[in-house]
Design an enzyme around this catalytic site. Structure first.
Site, PDB file in Angstrom:
ATOM      1  CB  SER A   1     -11.392  10.159   5.228  1.00  0.00           C
ATOM      2  OG  SER A   1     -10.770   9.067   4.569  1.00  0.00           O
TER       3      SER A   1
ATOM      4  CG  ASP B   1     -14.675  -4.233  -0.824  1.00  0.00           C
ATOM      5  OD1 ASP B   1     -13.737  -3.613  -1.380  1.00  0.00           O
ATOM      6  OD2 ASP B   1     -14.507  -5.265  -0.150  1.00  0.00           O
TER       7      ASP B   1
ATOM      8  CE1 TYR C   1      -0.754   4.365  -2.390  1.00  0.00           C
ATOM      9  CE2 TYR C   1       1.448   5.303  -2.552  1.00  0.00           C
ATOM     10  CZ  TYR C   1       0.083   5.464  -2.504  1.00  0.00           C
ATOM     11  OH  TYR C   1      -0.452   6.726  -2.584  1.00  0.00           O
TER      12      TYR C   1
ATOM     13  CE  LYS D   1      -2.255   5.493  -5.471  1.00  0.00           C
ATOM     14  NZ  LYS D   1      -3.657   5.903  -5.737  1.00  0.00           N
TER      15      LYS D   1
END
Length: 266
Positions: free
Chosen positions: A12, A60, A152, A156
């Site tokens: 996606s 995974d 998060y 990053k």
């Protein structure tokens, strides 16, 4: 000869559109995702878009062996020319609610998996004397913390350093490693949902619109290709200019006249 491109998180969003872009160039594709149904839909779209061959690998990548097994399976079909590390998660976890498991689940997928996949690819490329290109998908959050996004943002920021460090060591072997850092992109993800309130708050930028997956996909295809052959260790920010500065601040003062404005500027 068509390139063999591996795209993680291909089911996606940015990963899927990136795969479609490479498909349109006639590439051989290995698409990787944890969601089998979404992965199959993406594979079908890539086949219709002109891919030479499409293989779907359900994996995974948070597991210690997941990245190595993925690269090994892809390489067994054909040497890998391009690896796009797009798989990632973006949970909203208040800082006081963090624990070891919630931290590790983000860092393992967003940072460790791209690192281990790059190592697995590089070992094979070096052994066979082949060049390769790796593109990591970072985020504007690497530069700015956000409420609920400590894992998060950290993942990053770390990924951008992984990009630099791996580019430094792998460059002598002809392996380039770069990153693309999107601004807010509309992906309608079920795995990483966001509210409209949040989207409106973070999507302001000088170009005046939200990003689309294809904005990022075009950048990935370019930086992975020969037109960017002398670029490595860089993070390309594709964000409508949002990283250039704050759009939502007023003037810090209001001049009453041009003469006053000039005198203050001097």
């Amino acid at each position: 000869m068509s390139r063999h491109v591996v795209v993680t998180g291909a089911g996606s969003g940015i990963g899927r559109q990136t795969a479609v872009r490479f498909a349109g160039l006639g590439c051989r594709l290995t698409l990787v995702d944890i969601n089998a149904a979404q992965l199959q839909a993406a594979s079908d779209e890539c086949a219709r878009s002109g891919a030479k061959e499409v293989r779907a690998v359900v994996s995974d990548l948070r597991t210690p062996d997941g990245p190595e097994d993925m690269v090994a399976e892809a390489w067994a079909v054909a040497p890998v020319d391009v690896l796009v590390n797009s798989a990632g998660v973006y949970p909203a976890t208040p800082f006081l609610s963090l624990d070891a498991d919630s931290w590790d689940s983000v860092l393992h997928l967003n940072t460790r998996a791209p690192l281990l996949a790059t190592v697995a690819l590089a070992r094979r490329a070096v052994e066979s004397g082949r060049r390769a290109s790796v593109v990591n998908i970072s985020s504007g959050a690497a530069l700015r913390a956000r409420p609920g996004a400590a894992p998060y943002s950290t993942s990053k920021a770390a990924l951008e350093m992984v990009t630099k460090a791996s580019a430094l060591e792998l460059g002598p072997y002809g392996i380039r490693v770069n990153a693309v850092a999107p601004g807010f992109v509309t992906v309608n993800s079920t795995a990483n949902p966001v509210t409209e309130e949040y989207a409106a708050a973070v999507s302001g930028n000088p170009l005046g619109r939200r990003g689309e997956p294809d904005d990022i996909a075009r950048a990935v295809v370019w930086i992975a290709g020969e037109e960017a052959a002398w670029i490595t260790g860089e993070t390309l920010r594709v964000d409508g200019g949002s990283s250039a500065g704050a759009m939502n601040l007023p003037l810090h003062w209001t001049p009453r006249s041009m003469s006053e404005s000039g005198s203050r500027d001097n």
